[in-house]
Design an enzyme around this catalytic site. Structure first.
Site, mmCIF file in Angstrom:
data_model
loop_
_atom_site.group_PDB
_atom_site.id
_atom_site.type_symbol
_atom_site.label_atom_id
_atom_site.label_comp_id
_atom_site.label_asym_id
_atom_site.label_seq_id
_atom_site.Cartn_x
_atom_site.Cartn_y
_atom_site.Cartn_z
ATOM 1 N N HIS A 1 97.267 18.006 35.474
ATOM 2 C CA HIS A 1 96.137 17.715 36.633
ATOM 3 C C HIS A 1 94.725 17.160 35.990
ATOM 4 C CE1 HIS A 1 94.409 18.269 40.421
ATOM 5 N NE2 HIS A 1 95.335 18.967 41.042
ATOM 6 N N HIS B 1 100.327 24.928 43.419
ATOM 7 C CA HIS B 1 100.038 24.845 41.729
ATOM 8 C C HIS B 1 100.420 26.188 40.962
ATOM 9 C CE1 HIS B 1 98.627 20.909 42.264
ATOM 10 N NE2 HIS B 1 97.390 21.181 42.594
ATOM 11 N N GLU C 1 99.248 12.506 38.963
ATOM 12 C CA GLU C 1 99.948 13.789 38.806
ATOM 13 C C GLU C 1 101.389 13.403 38.667
ATOM 14 O OE1 GLU C 1 98.395 17.123 41.099
ATOM 15 O OE2 GLU C 1 97.149 15.683 41.533
HETATM 16 C C1 BGC Z 1 96.440 18.360 45.428
HETATM 17 C C2 BGC Z 1 95.140 18.556 46.310
HETATM 18 C C3 BGC Z 1 94.530 19.698 45.669
HETATM 19 C C4 BGC Z 1 94.086 19.492 44.263
HETATM 20 C C5 BGC Z 1 93.551 20.871 43.842
HETATM 21 C C6 BGC Z 1 96.220 18.120 43.891
HETATM 22 O O1 BGC Z 1 97.407 18.161 43.277
HETATM 23 O O2 BGC Z 1 97.243 17.178 45.892
HETATM 24 O O3 BGC Z 1 95.577 18.419 47.700
HETATM 25 O O4 BGC Z 1 93.360 20.062 46.325
HETATM 26 O O5 BGC Z 1 95.287 19.267 43.405
HETATM 27 O O6 BGC Z 1 92.944 20.659 42.549
#
Ligand code: BGC
Length: 353
Positions: A179, A105, A318
């Site tokens: 998210h 991320h 997402e």
């Molecule tokens: C991921 C997860 C991750 C989460 C973190 C998601 O986009 O796919 O694996 O733990 O984000 O907040």
């Protein structure tokens, strides 16, 4: 229609404001300028009854320290990049490792943890919050100055849309998303296993034990990932199916079926039968990371009102391109060149009879 602004808190980076946009049905969304995070979404059920359907925190320190990227804008690149490594035009880049052996991320301080410039306005059919962030050349080891604009709009027809736009002055990579975690019964209403879900997705991407795509694109037919007929999230929640065993549930990129006009019909429908609340999702993104909040269990960061973190109490949709695309030739192209414009839009709409 109404826009309110207040100070949410102050941190080392500066002051963080919270904007609340309200439309005539009473639906409202609260967004903070840290990460452009959605903090609260009061959304109607089919009879117009409002509930707060997203997870978030009461205080700024939880947004700064807490995990989960709640409601936040994610960038430059969402999801995991294998070992934080990629090569662009023959140059090797190493990103910050913040998730096992991978970069997740956006790296150490991604867009989710930056303060964005904000400007709110009432328009003909809704309220708008325009957010801007200029990511300097080399930030988090991504090349190019990336100028990012995100427009949140809450419209009179009970839809929250998110429009992303970015340009660069050097070739770079971009794959943004939001998210937000939903529970359509209200965020404090327990597991989402009874939610009904339909997704116009024909395949998904299995991962290895580090949650990195293996490279395979697997047909959903005959797997728990087949949501082409509406079913509950819980009915095929099968931790003996290898991809789900690895991830502890759903945490996979689902690929939408190709259609002529992505705006003609929703790509996803989600519904909580208990409260009769239904959300449909329109998007021009090719994929969606369907995540059943398998890591939502950190006791140190309770949610709004002290509500504890519990796995599978929410789910994320997402919308984005494929994860780790830059390391897989058969995946989506996430490069952005000088003179090109990165543009994508997703709409979360609540149905009222
Ligand atoms: C991921 C997860 C991750 C989460 C973190 C998601 O986009 O796919 O694996 O733990 O984000 O907040």
């Amino acid at each position: 229609m109404l826009i309110e602004k207040r100070l949410f808190g102050t941190c080392r980076q500066g002051a963080v404001d919270m904007y609340t946009l309200t439309v005539d049905s009473g639906m409202s969304v609260s967004i903070i300028t840290l990460g452009g995070a959605l903090v609260k979404l009061l959304a109607p059920n089919r009879e117009g009854k409002l509930a707060d359907v997203i997870f978030g925190y009461d205080d700024l320190s939880s947004y700064l320290g807490g995990d989960g990227y709640h409601g936040a804008l994610i960038g430059r690149v969402g999801n995991r990049i294998c070992k934080g490594k990629y090569t662009l035009d023959g140059v090797d880049y190493q990103l910050y490792i913040n998730n096992g052996q991978n970069s997740l991320h956006g790296g150490k301080v991604g867009f989710s943890h930056k303060i964005w410039d904000a400007e709110a306005s009432v328009v003909e059919d809704g309220c708008v919050l325009d957010l801007t962030y200029v990511s300097p050349d080399g930030e988090e080891n991504y090349p190019g100055t990336l100028t990012v604009n995100v427009r949140y709009k809450l419209s009179q027809d009970n839809a929250l849309s998110i429009e992303y736009r970015a340009t660069t002055d050097k070739k770079t990579i971009v794959n943004m998303t939001n998210h937000v975690y939903f529970n359509l019964g209200g965020f404090a209403s327990g597991k989402v296993f009874d939610h009904l879900l339909w997704m116009d997705c024909e395949s998904f991407i299995p991962t290895d034990e580090n949650l990195i795509p293996t490279g395979e694109i697997r047909d959903v037919k005959g797997t728990p990932f087949d949501f082409n007929k509406e079913k509950t999230i819980g009915c095929d929640f099968d931790l003996s199916y290898e991809p789900m065993a690895i991830a502890g549930g759903y945490d996979h990129c689902m690929n939408f079926r190709a259609v002529d006009d992505v705006w003609a019909a929703p790509r996803i429908k989600a519904r909580d039968p208990k409260t009769n609340r239904e959300m449909v999702v329109y998007t021009d993104a090719p994929c969606v990371q369907f995540y059943s909040a398998n890591f939502m269990k950190n006791p140190n960061y309770p949610f709004k009102g002290g509500y504890p973190q519990t796995t599978q109490n929410g789910f994320c949709l997402e919308t984005q391109k494929m994860p780790d695309s830059i390391n897989h030739e058969n995946f989506t192209d996430i490069t952005l060149d000088v003179g090109e414009v990165y543009e994508t839009k997703t709409v979360y709409k609540f149905i009222v009879d």
